[in-house]
Design a protein around this motif. Structure first.
Motif, PDB file in Angstrom:
ATOM      1  N   SER A 146      -5.085  -1.409   8.907  1.00 33.89           N
ATOM      2  CA  SER A 146      -6.121  -1.945   8.115  1.00 33.89           C
ATOM      3  C   SER A 146      -6.252  -2.191   6.995  1.00 33.89           C
ATOM      4  O   SER A 146      -6.996  -3.567   6.593  1.00 33.89           O
ATOM      5  CB  SER A 146      -7.110  -0.274   8.009  1.00 33.89           C
ATOM      6  N   LYS A 147      -5.304  -2.568   5.740  1.00 30.95           N
ATOM      7  CA  LYS A 147      -4.796  -3.496   4.961  1.00 30.95           C
ATOM      8  C   LYS A 147      -4.532  -4.926   5.323  1.00 30.95           C
ATOM      9  O   LYS A 147      -4.941  -5.783   4.524  1.00 30.95           O
ATOM     10  CB  LYS A 147      -3.684  -3.151   4.183  1.00 30.95           C
ATOM     11  N   MET A 170      -4.118   6.644  13.725  1.00 29.07           N
ATOM     12  CA  MET A 170      -4.830   6.665  11.864  1.00 29.07           C
ATOM     13  C   MET A 170      -4.817   8.399  11.439  1.00 29.07           C
ATOM     14  O   MET A 170      -4.473   8.124   9.904  1.00 29.07           O
ATOM     15  CB  MET A 170      -5.515   6.006  10.938  1.00 29.07           C
ATOM     16  N   SER A 171      -4.830   9.042  12.685  1.00 32.92           N
ATOM     17  CA  SER A 171      -5.232   9.918  11.832  1.00 32.92           C
ATOM     18  C   SER A 171      -4.986  11.685  12.608  1.00 32.92           C
ATOM     19  O   SER A 171      -4.226  11.404  13.893  1.00 32.92           O
ATOM     20  CB  SER A 171      -6.801  10.637  11.440  1.00 32.92           C
ATOM     21  N   TYR A 219       0.914  -1.267   0.238  1.00 35.36           N
ATOM     22  CA  TYR A 219       0.031  -0.246  -0.302  1.00 35.36           C
ATOM     23  C   TYR A 219       0.331   1.207  -0.288  1.00 35.36           C
ATOM     24  O   TYR A 219       0.427   2.685  -0.835  1.00 35.36           O
ATOM     25  CB  TYR A 219      -1.072   0.181   1.874  1.00 35.36           C
ATOM     26  N   LYS A 220       1.772   1.173   1.233  1.00 35.66           N
ATOM     27  CA  LYS A 220       2.853   2.167   1.696  1.00 35.66           C
ATOM     28  C   LYS A 220       3.815   2.551  -0.251  1.00 35.66           C
ATOM     29  O   LYS A 220       3.243   3.734  -1.189  1.00 35.66           O
ATOM     30  CB  LYS A 220       3.669   2.243   2.033  1.00 35.66           C
ATOM     31  N   THR A 237      -0.149  -0.907   6.426  1.00 35.17           N
ATOM     32  CA  THR A 237      -1.205  -0.495   7.745  1.00 35.17           C
ATOM     33  C   THR A 237      -1.389  -1.765   8.181  1.00 35.17           C
ATOM     34  O   THR A 237      -1.890  -2.572   7.128  1.00 35.17           O
ATOM     35  CB  THR A 237      -2.168   1.084   7.269  1.00 35.17           C
ATOM     36  N   ALA A 247       0.986   5.898   9.623  1.00 35.93           N
ATOM     37  CA  ALA A 247      -0.038   5.434   9.143  1.00 35.93           C
ATOM     38  C   ALA A 247      -1.005   5.718   8.490  1.00 35.93           C
ATOM     39  O   ALA A 247      -2.195   5.763   8.026  1.00 35.93           O
ATOM     40  CB  ALA A 247       0.055   5.770  10.856  1.00 35.93           C
ATOM     41  N   SER A 248      -0.972   7.252   8.151  1.00 36.90           N
ATOM     42  CA  SER A 248      -1.981   8.135   7.526  1.00 36.90           C
ATOM     43  C   SER A 248      -1.439   9.620   6.858  1.00 36.90           C
ATOM     44  O   SER A 248       0.196   9.705   7.530  1.00 36.90           O
ATOM     45  CB  SER A 248      -2.878   8.729   8.162  1.00 36.90           C
ATOM     46  N   ASN A 249      -1.712   9.868   5.794  1.00 38.45           N
ATOM     47  CA  ASN A 249      -1.064  11.300   5.505  1.00 38.45           C
ATOM     48  C   ASN A 249      -2.011  12.286   5.975  1.00 38.45           C
ATOM     49  O   ASN A 249      -3.349  12.098   6.312  1.00 38.45           O
ATOM     50  CB  ASN A 249      -1.508  11.297   3.911  1.00 38.45           C
ATOM     51  N   THR A 250      -1.612  13.133   6.758  1.00 41.31           N
ATOM     52  CA  THR A 250      -1.744  14.423   7.341  1.00 41.31           C
ATOM     53  C   THR A 250      -3.161  15.362   6.347  1.00 41.31           C
ATOM     54  O   THR A 250      -3.667  16.216   7.230  1.00 41.31           O
ATOM     55  CB  THR A 250      -0.921  15.276   7.954  1.00 41.31           C
ATOM     56  N   GLY A 285       3.063  12.791   6.703  1.00 40.10           N
ATOM     57  CA  GLY A 285       2.519  11.432   7.249  1.00 40.10           C
ATOM     58  C   GLY A 285       2.723  11.600   8.798  1.00 40.10           C
ATOM     59  O   GLY A 285       3.934  12.338   9.094  1.00 40.10           O
TER      60      GLY A 285
END
Length: 866
Positions: free
Chosen positions: A269-270, A141-142, A4-5, A267, A215-218, A131
């Motif tokens: 979730s994937k 995650m956020s 994913y990344k 991540t 973990a995620s994109n800001t 990120g």
């Protein structure tokens, strides 16, 4: 596998390339104007940040490198310009450096409204997502998930202002560098790191950290561009054109060279989706296989039913036989069961013993005062030891190393202590089981340890740490103190030595070796001190040393004769103490001061005293004869008068020397005490040396003044009368202090007189000495002598009037007119010295001298032509 990344990175790079391809060339200036500008500005100054990989940094060879460096290389080659690097700039000093005209271009800088006031920015050459980096096990995650949690941000980075402005609920922890932020997340010191993914990826790979993920994109983007000074729009336009002219493949090549986002894993979730997909597939396949197995089972059941009916009779027959065998087997099982119970009881007993042993081990492990750590060795594919991991530590380890157990356990040594540990040595202990001991230094905590390393099991080793930092510091301090003592001893112009109880040298300083022709090798073989003692002094020297050692006391000073390497006999004062260890005298430490000059001086002084006695016997007759002689003969008489004053001068010198000699003796005692108590550090040595030199200089100055005073005058010359008076006061200062007499000199600094300076000093010395004698005889009040020097204008020119006033009670009225007679008594304002003083003033200096009584004392007035 394309994760994913990795997919995220590909889309990012593609968007960047498309953005770069669609950018339009800058229209700030026409191409012709730009070409005219270049020839006069073909070398620029580049402001480079210290360490911002992969955008810009300096590699191991000192080369400017990174994404920004690659773009600047394209700009340099396409425009034909060169640049000088101004390294290690900071973002908070850019404006000042521009104002001071120290930089022209900054290759990697984010655009802000404030910076646009003094810089021109090109279009960004890359857009990098900012990120959230967490541990792989984290569920964050956020940015909203970080509410009330700690997030690390590199100090000075643009994202720091963004998060503070839009997300004040996040607890920001500023870190000095990206690698520090990644380690803080890896160790669990913070919950996340907010940073651009390019830099985070680069540093993660470089540091070898494997437990992190993006973990995620800001939603924020880092857009570095090339910034140009405000007054160079021509260069900004040309750089924009150059960046726009670069192809997508060329830009992608630059990104791939520096960015490897695929190092981060999927991540959470994937992974969950992938797991669900696998579970669903397995479940469907299981239902299908179960249906097929059921149909086949029906067929097999029918066949077996027929077979069972046919063999029913055989089974009944076998049943009876089976019952018999079951009974036999039951009996055997009962016997085996009893045996099993015994074995279980033994096993339980062994387990209880093991638990008790483990409890004792854990209690001993936890209660040990020294730090203890258990490790396992990590090997590579070739069987080489590459690192080791901490398995367990005791509380003493946590307290001494400053590392909590939860952080230490499971962590590699390279992460905890860097690369300094002797891994091959530890691996050898773990493999062979042979214990070793060594000393090492841990720079991370600034401590020295003695390590006892042993192997409790193959592939593992335990280390017991004994903190020897204080011992090391004491050793270093002792070595430094000893070195300072030796340096000080070598600087002293006296003999410094140490001998053992047998009289063999254990230490000598430079002065000793030079005087007696000793080498350091002589000391090592135990040279006997009695070989440098004069033969007729050996017996008394042995007795003296025996008293010092047996009495364990110091020697205040005894004179012995020593033999120098050139055969001379050197008289010396010896000061010595016993060297005490554990209450036992093991040797002697001492100082010997060469007194050759003093002995010669005393000898000369005795000879002069004999001459003086002979001169005194016929002094009256000779004075009458000398009056009739020429001025040259009068000079001889003055010199003889000085010799007559030598006895009193020697007393004055003794007074002058008493204080510095006492001070020198005290300094030597302080050096000895400081050395005995380990307090002889560099500042104290320098202080002792400075004070000693001051006292020696003072004594040498006294001798110089004494010599100058007795130096005969040959010709008239112009001299400073005030200085001569001060010299006379200095020669008598020790005697004045001894009799508690105060003096005061009131005068200007420079008053010139033409004549014989030493004769004038003799006059002042005679008058001051007689004033002192009068005061000591009278002694009804504190002694006071006042000297007033005044320049007066008369018809013939200028004169100098010198008044010497004392409070010694004055002179009898019947005798005051006879004080300058040659045969008048030598005390109480009258002496041969006053007679000679009158002759010097009147015959040699063309002046006058008179005496009169004043309130409480007498006043001598000298008037000389100026």
């Amino acid at each position: 596998m394309f994760t994913y990344k990795a997919l995220f990175a590909v889309f990012t790079l593609a968007a960047l390339i498309l953005t770069a391809q669609s950018a339009h060339p800058s229209e700030r200036l026409a191409e012709g104007q730009q070409k005219k500008w270049l020839p006069t500005h073909n070398k620029i100054r580049l402001g480079v940040f210290q360490d911002v990989p992969p955008f810009e940094f300096t590699d191991e060879k000192g080369h400017f490198t990174g994404i920004a460096a690659d773009y600047m290389q394209q700009v340099s080659s396409r425009l034909g310009i060169s640049y000088d690097k101004i390294e290690n700039i900071r973002s908070d000093e850019i404006k000042a450096m521009l104002k001071a005209n120290r930089i022209d271009v900054i290759p990697c800088l984010g655009e802000t409204q404030e910076r646009k006031n003094y810089l021109i920015f090109t279009k960004p050459y890359v857009e990098v997502p900012i990120g959230i980096i967490t541990q792989k096990s984290s569920s964050l995650m956020s940015l909203n998930d970080l509410r009330g949690k700690k997030a690390a941000i590199v100090s000075g980075y643009d994202e720091e202002d963004l998060i503070k402005r839009d997300h004040a609920y996040i607890k920001i922890v500023s870190v000095p560098a990206m690698e520090d932020g990644l380690k803080a997340v890896s160790f669990g010191d913070v919950d996340a790191l907010i940073a651009n993914v390019f830099s985070a990826t680069y540093h993660t790979e470089k540091a070898g950290i494997s437990n992190l993920k993006i973990a995620s994109n800001t939603g924020y983007m880092y857009r570095p561009a090339i910034a140009v000074r405000k007054d160079w729009p021509e260069l900004a336009g040309m750089i924009d054109n150059t960046l726009s002219g670069m192809g997508a493949a060329q830009k992608e090549e630059i990104y791939k060279r520096w960015v490897r986002v695929e190092k981060f894993g999927l991540t959470g979730s994937k992974r969950l989706l992938l797991t669900l997909l696998i579970v669903t597939t397995v479940a469907v396949m299981s239902v299908f296989l179960l249906f097929m197995w059921k149909e086949r089972l029906k067929t097999r059941v029918a066949e077996k039913t027929r077979e069972l009916e046919l063999s029913k009779k055989e089974l009944e027959k076998a049943h009876s036989e089976l019952e018999k065998r079951v009974n036999e087997r039951t009996a055997a099982l009962r016997e085996a069961n009893e045996q099993l119970k015994v074995e279980i009881a033994q096993k339980q007993s062994a387990e209880e013993a093991l638990i008790a042993s483990e409890t004792k081990y854990r209690s001993l492990f936890s209660s040990m005062s020294d730090p203890v750590a258990l490790h396992e060795v990590i090997y590579d594919d070739h069987g080489h030891a590459v690192d080791y991991r901490v398995l367990d530590v005791n509380p003493a380890y946590e307290a001494t190393m400053g590392i909590p157990r939860e952080r230490a356990v499971g962590t590699l040594s390279g992460v905890l202590f860097g690369e300094h540990a002797p891994r091959e040595l530890f691996a050898g202990v773990a493999l062979k089981g042979v214990p070793v001991a060594l000393e090492t230094y841990f720079p991370a905590i600034g401590k020295h340890f003695h390590l006892s390393v042993f192997s409790p099991a193959k592939g593992r080793f335990a280390v017991i740490f004994s903190d020897i930092t204080e011992h090391k510091q004491l050793d270093d301090a002792l070595k430094a103190s000893e070195e300072k003592f030796r340096e000080l001893a070598d600087l002293l112009p006296a003999i410094v030595f140490e001998i053992d109880e047998k009289g063999c040298f254990t230490f000598t300083n430079r002065c000793s070796r030079e005087m007696f022709g000793l080498a350091k090798g002589d000391i090592e073989v135990g040279l006997d001190i009695f070989k440098i003692i004069a033969d007729d002094n050996v017996g008394s020297f042995k007795e003296h040393l025996a008293k010092v050692i047996e009495g364990q006391q110091s020697c205040g000073g005894a004179m012995f004769k020593l033999k120098s390497r050139d055969g001379r006999i050197v008289p010396a004062f010896v000061y010595a103490n016993a060297i005490i260890h554990d209450g036992v005298a093991v040797g002697v430490r001492g100082v010997a001061v060469d007194i050759t000059e003093r002995v010669l001086f005393e000898k000369e002084l005795n000879e002069k005293s004999l001459q003086l006695e002979r001169l005194n016997m016929d002094l009256e007759d000779r004075v009458r004869e000398e009056i009739a002689k020429t001025i040259e003969q009068q000079h001889v008489l003055i010199q003889q008068s000085r010799l007559a004053s030598m006895g009193e001068m020697i007393v004055n010198i003794a007074h002058q020397w008493s204080q510095p000699l006492s001070a020198l003796n005290l300094i030597l005692i302080n050096i000895r005490d400081a050395s005995d108590y380990g307090e002889l550090d560099k500042p104290s040595v320098e202080d002792f040396t400075s004070k000693g030199r001051q006292q020696i200089k003072k004594m040498a100055g006294t001798i110089d003044e004494f010599r100058n005073f007795f130096k005969p005058d040959k010709e008239k010359e112009s001299f400073n009368a005030v200085k001569s008076i001060k010299d006379a006061l200095m020669l008598l200062s020790g005697s004045f202090r001894n009799y508690l007499i105060s003096t005061a000199l009131n005068s200007t600094e420079d008053i010139a007189i033409y004549g014989y300076p030493h004769e004038f000093s003799q006059v002042m010395l005679n008058i001051l000495s007689n004033a002192k004698d009068a005061i000591t005889q009278h002694r009804s009040v504190d002694g006071m002598i006042t000297i007033d020097v005044v320049v007066e204008v008369v018809k013939e020119g200028k004169t100098v009037a010198i008044d010497v006033t004392d409070n010694g009670g004055g002179i009898d009225g019947d005798l005051i007119g006879k004080v300058f007679d040659p045969h008048f008594p030598a005390k109480g304002h009258a002496s041969i010295g006053l007679h000679m003083s009158k002759r010097i003033i009147e015959d040699h200096l063309n002046g006058t001298i008179v005496v009169q009584n004043v309130e409480g004392g007498a006043r001598y007035t000298i008037v000389l032509p100026a």
